[in-house]
Motif scaffolding. Structure first.
Motif, PDB file in Angstrom:
ATOM      1  N   VAL A  36      40.570  48.355  58.618  1.00 29.43           N
ATOM      2  CA  VAL A  36      40.434  49.426  57.627  1.00 29.43           C
ATOM      3  C   VAL A  36      40.589  48.859  56.217  1.00 29.43           C
ATOM      4  O   VAL A  36      39.838  49.210  55.302  1.00 29.43           O
ATOM      5  N   TYR A  37      41.539  47.952  56.036  1.00 31.86           N
ATOM      6  CA  TYR A  37      41.764  47.337  54.734  1.00 31.86           C
ATOM      7  C   TYR A  37      40.543  46.525  54.292  1.00 31.86           C
ATOM      8  O   TYR A  37      40.084  46.645  53.155  1.00 31.86           O
ATOM      9  N   LEU A  38      40.003  45.705  55.191  1.00 34.46           N
ATOM     10  CA  LEU A  38      38.839  44.892  54.852  1.00 34.46           C
ATOM     11  C   LEU A  38      37.597  45.737  54.611  1.00 34.46           C
ATOM     12  O   LEU A  38      36.790  45.432  53.733  1.00 34.46           O
ATOM     13  N   THR A  39      37.443  46.808  55.365  1.00 31.36           N
ATOM     14  CA  THR A  39      36.314  47.719  55.143  1.00 31.36           C
ATOM     15  C   THR A  39      36.426  48.392  53.782  1.00 31.36           C
ATOM     16  O   THR A  39      35.432  48.528  53.062  1.00 31.36           O
ATOM     17  N   GLY A  40      37.632  48.792  53.412  1.00 29.38           N
ATOM     18  CA  GLY A  40      37.840  49.388  52.091  1.00 29.38           C
ATOM     19  C   GLY A  40      37.541  48.413  50.971  1.00 29.38           C
ATOM     20  O   GLY A  40      36.910  48.772  49.975  1.00 29.38           O
ATOM     21  N   LEU A  41      37.970  47.167  51.137  1.00 27.24           N
ATOM     22  CA  LEU A  41      37.668  46.146  50.127  1.00 27.24           C
ATOM     23  C   LEU A  41      36.173  45.888  50.024  1.00 27.24           C
ATOM     24  O   LEU A  41      35.640  45.722  48.921  1.00 27.24           O
ATOM     25  N   ALA A  42      35.486  45.861  51.159  1.00 26.39           N
ATOM     26  CA  ALA A  42      34.041  45.646  51.145  1.00 26.39           C
ATOM     27  C   ALA A  42      33.320  46.791  50.441  1.00 26.39           C
ATOM     28  O   ALA A  42      32.397  46.563  49.652  1.00 26.39           O
ATOM     29  N   LEU A  43      33.745  48.019  50.705  1.00 29.72           N
ATOM     30  CA  LEU A  43      33.119  49.173  50.037  1.00 29.72           C
ATOM     31  C   LEU A  43      33.411  49.177  48.545  1.00 29.72           C
ATOM     32  O   LEU A  43      32.541  49.513  47.731  1.00 29.72           O
ATOM     33  N   LEU A  44      34.616  48.815  48.185  1.00 32.76           N
ATOM     34  CA  LEU A  44      34.969  48.740  46.769  1.00 32.76           C
ATOM     35  C   LEU A  44      34.152  47.658  46.065  1.00 32.76           C
ATOM     36  O   LEU A  44      33.640  47.878  44.957  1.00 32.76           O
ATOM     37  N   GLY A  45      34.004  46.520  46.697  1.00 27.41           N
ATOM     38  CA  GLY A  45      33.200  45.443  46.122  1.00 27.41           C
ATOM     39  C   GLY A  45      31.736  45.822  45.995  1.00 27.41           C
ATOM     40  O   GLY A  45      31.079  45.507  44.996  1.00 27.41           O
ATOM     41  N   ALA A  46      31.209  46.490  47.011  1.00 22.54           N
ATOM     42  CA  ALA A  46      29.809  46.922  46.955  1.00 22.54           C
ATOM     43  C   ALA A  46      29.596  47.942  45.842  1.00 22.54           C
ATOM     44  O   ALA A  46      28.588  47.903  45.131  1.00 22.54           O
ATOM     45  N   GLY A  47      30.539  48.845  45.676  1.00 20.23           N
ATOM     46  CA  GLY A  47      30.436  49.818  44.593  1.00 20.23           C
ATOM     47  C   GLY A  47      30.530  49.168  43.225  1.00 20.23           C
ATOM     48  O   GLY A  47      29.817  49.536  42.290  1.00 20.23           O
ATOM     49  N   TYR A  48      31.414  48.176  43.103  1.00 19.50           N
ATOM     50  CA  TYR A  48      31.574  47.457  41.834  1.00 19.50           C
ATOM     51  C   TYR A  48      30.300  46.710  41.480  1.00 19.50           C
ATOM     52  O   TYR A  48      29.802  46.795  40.356  1.00 19.50           O
ATOM     53  N   LEU A  49      29.740  45.975  42.444  1.00 23.53           N
ATOM     54  CA  LEU A  49      28.508  45.239  42.168  1.00 23.53           C
ATOM     55  C   LEU A  49      27.331  46.184  41.944  1.00 23.53           C
ATOM     56  O   LEU A  49      26.456  45.909  41.123  1.00 23.53           O
ATOM     57  N   GLY A  50      27.309  47.294  42.652  1.00 19.20           N
ATOM     58  CA  GLY A  50      26.242  48.271  42.457  1.00 19.20           C
ATOM     59  C   GLY A  50      26.277  48.898  41.079  1.00 19.20           C
ATOM     60  O   GLY A  50      25.241  49.145  40.464  1.00 19.20           O
ATOM     61  N   SER A  51      27.487  49.156  40.586  1.00 20.20           N
ATOM     62  CA  SER A  51      27.588  49.738  39.249  1.00 20.20           C
ATOM     63  C   SER A  51      27.174  48.740  38.180  1.00 20.20           C
ATOM     64  O   SER A  51      26.591  49.127  37.162  1.00 20.20           O
TER      65      SER A  51
END
Length: 64
Positions: free
Chosen positions: A10-25
């Motif tokens: 769950v922690y790694l999935t959250g980090l991956a989603l946060l990173g994807a959102g950051y790069l997407g923005s």
């Protein structure tokens, strides 16, 4: 799957989603190319700095 493994997943999935959102923005920002590259790497640099300070403090605490 144990509780510890599922918590890590769950922690790694959250980090991956946060990173994807950051790069997407940053992909939609209209700024200079060089500035955009620096701003994308800024969280990585801050993370490494925090990690190094944490390691140094934990070693200093263990020597006392």
């Amino acid at each position: 799957m144990t509780y510890r493994n599922s918590k890590k997943l769950v922690y790694l999935t959250g980090l991956a989603l946060l990173g994807a959102g950051y790069l997407g923005s940053f992909s939609i920002l209209d700024v200079n190319f060089i500035l955009k590259q620096y701003l994308v790497l800024l969280p990585v640099q801050v993370g490494v700095l925090v990690y190094m300070v944490w390691i140094r403090r934990s070693r200093a605490a263990s020597e006392d």
